[in-house]
Design a protein around this motif. Structure first.
Motif, mmCIF file in Angstrom:
data_model
loop_
_atom_site.group_PDB
_atom_site.id
_atom_site.type_symbol
_atom_site.label_atom_id
_atom_site.label_comp_id
_atom_site.label_asym_id
_atom_site.label_seq_id
_atom_site.Cartn_x
_atom_site.Cartn_y
_atom_site.Cartn_z
ATOM 1 N N TRP A 347 0.847 -1.184 0.000
ATOM 2 C CA TRP A 347 0.000 0.000 0.000
ATOM 3 C C TRP A 347 0.891 1.246 0.000
ATOM 4 N N SER A 348 0.349 2.341 -0.502
ATOM 5 C CA SER A 348 1.135 3.570 -0.575
ATOM 6 C C SER A 348 0.217 4.785 -0.584
ATOM 7 N N LEU A 349 0.645 5.817 0.110
ATOM 8 C CA LEU A 349 0.016 7.138 0.024
ATOM 9 C C LEU A 349 0.885 8.110 -0.771
ATOM 10 N N LYS A 350 2.037 7.628 -1.227
ATOM 11 C CA LYS A 350 2.998 8.488 -1.920
ATOM 12 C C LYS A 350 3.030 8.255 -3.425
ATOM 13 N N ASP A 351 2.730 7.023 -3.875
ATOM 14 C CA ASP A 351 2.816 6.737 -5.303
ATOM 15 C C ASP A 351 1.899 7.648 -6.116
ATOM 16 N N ARG A 352 0.742 7.946 -5.559
ATOM 17 C CA ARG A 352 -0.186 8.885 -6.178
ATOM 18 C C ARG A 352 -0.767 9.739 -5.060
ATOM 19 N N LEU A 356 -5.074 6.321 -1.820
ATOM 20 C CA LEU A 356 -4.518 5.116 -1.226
ATOM 21 C C LEU A 356 -4.383 4.086 -2.339
ATOM 22 N N ARG A 357 -3.148 3.701 -2.618
ATOM 23 C CA ARG A 357 -2.895 2.703 -3.651
ATOM 24 C C ARG A 357 -2.691 1.338 -3.004
ATOM 25 N N LEU A 358 -3.456 0.347 -3.473
ATOM 26 C CA LEU A 358 -3.297 -1.033 -3.033
ATOM 27 C C LEU A 358 -2.839 -1.881 -4.200
ATOM 28 N N LYS A 359 -1.760 -2.602 -4.009
ATOM 29 C CA LYS A 359 -1.279 -3.506 -5.042
ATOM 30 C C LYS A 359 -2.129 -4.777 -5.061
ATOM 31 N N ASN A 508 -0.247 -4.985 -11.036
ATOM 32 C CA ASN A 508 -1.343 -4.036 -11.107
ATOM 33 C C ASN A 508 -1.620 -3.428 -9.728
ATOM 34 N N TYR A 509 -2.501 -2.461 -9.699
ATOM 35 C CA TYR A 509 -2.853 -1.797 -8.451
ATOM 36 C C TYR A 509 -4.217 -1.138 -8.596
ATOM 37 N N ALA A 510 -4.805 -0.825 -7.449
ATOM 38 C CA ALA A 510 -6.079 -0.103 -7.388
ATOM 39 C C ALA A 510 -5.869 1.167 -6.579
ATOM 40 N N ASP A 511 -6.433 2.267 -7.060
ATOM 41 C CA ASP A 511 -6.330 3.550 -6.370
ATOM 42 C C ASP A 511 -7.680 3.935 -5.783
#
Length: 520
Positions: A347-352, A356-359, A508-511
């Motif tokens: 998970w990331s709050l920085k990639d976009r 919240l990005r979940l792989k 892939n990922y979901a935003d």
């Protein structure tokens, strides 16, 4: 007369323990297989609580790999002594109930807390610490009596001295008490106190279900013998029937305010739609007085009420938490949890920024693993959840959406993904380990709005491709599978965001742009 409403901390926050430092109060609860472990709350008035952190917030402190559902972190106790906070707890590490007890320390209750100090030869669960007036420190817990159980689930409360320099138990073990209610079983949750020359031992009896209760004994000597209070149990609701709005009362800790009042925190549940407890075991507050050296809880009534008179403390409210998280910070808010300890950056709050990005990890939420899931507790009987999801499934089995979770075998999932070469939204009910497709809507889109509305045990699911334009996916789905009364175990329901590639490697990922939870 000012009043407050119970529970003081709604939703899955069981096994509360409390301490006071001057005019500040701190409280911790159990977390089982969820990470971070042991939320810690702060209050000035015992009614309004603000979470200030987690006691176990690093993988080095808490490795939940392979921990089964409803195992993990049980019943922490928090204490304060000479400038140091102590939290002691049990880590149930396996399905067979293998247990390890440990404590951590901090000078600031919001952290950081130390690495675990593991205690050898400390059987049982629900450990507590007591700091005596002579400077000695004692550990209490429960265990099978050395001479063996006399009836099913017969356990006793035992005690041993703790050497804080060696960070180990020392000296003999003492059997203190095996409860006031013989044959009731499951003596646990011991807390020792010294008040007006007596050592008081408060425990829970009767298991964590409908027969849960609080009992007490006292002694002039810490090692006993302990005199049993003739009015035991001092608190229970089992005599009120299963239709009473508050049930399963037990597992208490007590505190004296700076103004001389005495209060008890404990767990209880609010069944609804029948005897179903989707909210899990929650934290409640109830007053008591002393009569002839024994507690009288809520004098004249003897029960917990949904609305009660406030403590004689200055009301201190904290800022209201926004209903909608827009994921604009650098860290996830304290309300969010993972299932077991995350060991990779899924998970990331920085990639976009602002999302919240979940792989799409290969791990799935239908197994006892660490899936790509970020969730929060259900805290109301009636609520609505909405989110904005941006996701383009590229391969078969990739999906993302919202999950209503009791455990890996009982859940409701609304997912957008690629199935049999067709992108669609699917609503899946999983009960007793079996998936059932409740609704499917073929659709191809990169942007999706999802909504769940719950009125009691009726859960309705909606989707849309433009703001506030909702299409019904399925109405009035039975939500009782989200109760431990159906699913088993000890946890309450979680609601969260989820992404998976269903066993396949994926990049892939979901935003998720935002996530809104409104209770009413």
């Amino acid at each position: 007369m000012k009043t407050f409403k119970n529970p003081i901390i709604p939703g899955f926050y069981p096994d509360p323990s409390i301490c006071r430092v001057g005019e500040d109060y701190y409280l911790v609860t159990s977390t089982f297989e969820y990470f971070p472990g042991v939320p810690i709350f702060h209050s000035k008035d015992l009614v309004n609580w603000q979470q200030i952190g987690h006691v176990l917030d690093r993988p080095s402190q808490l490795n939940l790999d392979g921990t089964p559902n409803s195992r993990g972190i049980y019943a922490p106790t928090i204490r304060y002594h000479e400038g140091i906070f102590y939290t002691i707890t049990t880590f149930v590490v396996s399905a067979t109930g293998a247990r390890k007890n440990f404590y951590v320390t901090a000078t600031n209750p919001s952290g950081p807390w130390s690495e675990p100090n593991w205690l050898e030869d400390a059987p049982g669960i629900d450990p507590s610490l007591f700091f005596d007036e002579d400077g000695r420190v004692y550990y209490t817990g429960n265990r099978v009596p050395p001479e063996g159980p006399q009836y099913p689930k017969h356990v006793e409360i035992w005690m041993q001295e703790l050497d804080l320099e060696k960070k180990q138990l020392i000296g003999p073990k003492y059997s203190l008490w095996d409860g006031a209610l013989k044959q009731i079983h499951a003596q646990e949750a011991p807390h020792l106190y010294k008040i007006n020359g007596y050592y008081y031992l408060i425990i829970a009896e009767g298991g964590t279900g409908f027969t849960h209760s609080v009992t007490i004994a006292r002694s002039k000597e810490i090692t006993g013998p302990y005199e049993v209070c003739k009015t035991n149990p001092i608190l229970t609701h089992r005599h009120l029937g299963r239709n009473y709005p508050i049930t399963n009362v037990g597992h208490a800790d007590i505190i004296e305010t700076q103004n001389g009042e005495w209060w008890m925190v404990c767990l209880a549940t609010r069944p609804y739609g029948g005897h179903y407890r989707n909210l899990g075991r929650e934290t409640y507050l109830v007053p008591f007085i002393w009569e002839e050296g024994w507690p009288v809880v809520n004098p004249g009534k003897g029960i917990i009420e949904l609305e009660m008179q406030c403590p004689d403390l200055v009301e201190t409210r904290w800022g209201t938490e926004p209903a909608c998280d827009h994921f604009e910070g650098s860290e996830l808010g304290l309300k969010w949890s993972f299932i077991r300890t995350p060991k990779e950056d899924f998970w990331s709050l920085k990639d976009r920024p602002g999302y919240l990005r979940l792989k799409t990890k290969k791990e799935v939420i239908t197994e006892e693993v660490n899936p790509s899931f970020v969730g929060r507790r259900q805290q109301h009987m009636n609520f609505s959840v909405r989110t904005k999801l941006e996701f383009s499934p590229l391969n078969e089995g990739e999906s993302a959406g919202i999950v209503l979770l009791q455990n890996h075998n009982y859940q409701l999932r609304v997912e957008y993904g690629l199935h049999e070469n067709q992108s669609s939204i699917r609503l899946i009910r999983r009960s007793n380990g079996q998936d059932e497709l409740l609704a499917i809507q073929p659709i191809t889109t990169d942007l999706l709005y999802l909504k769940i509305e719950a009125i009691g045990q009726a859960y309705s699911f909606y989707y849309g491709t433009t703001p506030e334009t909702w299409n019904l996916l399925r109405e009035d789905v039975d939500g009782t599978i989200l109760s431990s009364d159906v699913a088993g175990g000890f946890v309450g329901a979680f609601i969260g965001m989820y992404a998976t590639s269903h066993g396949q490697e994926s990049c892939n990922y979901a935003d998720f742009d935002w996530f809104e939870y409104v209770g009413y």
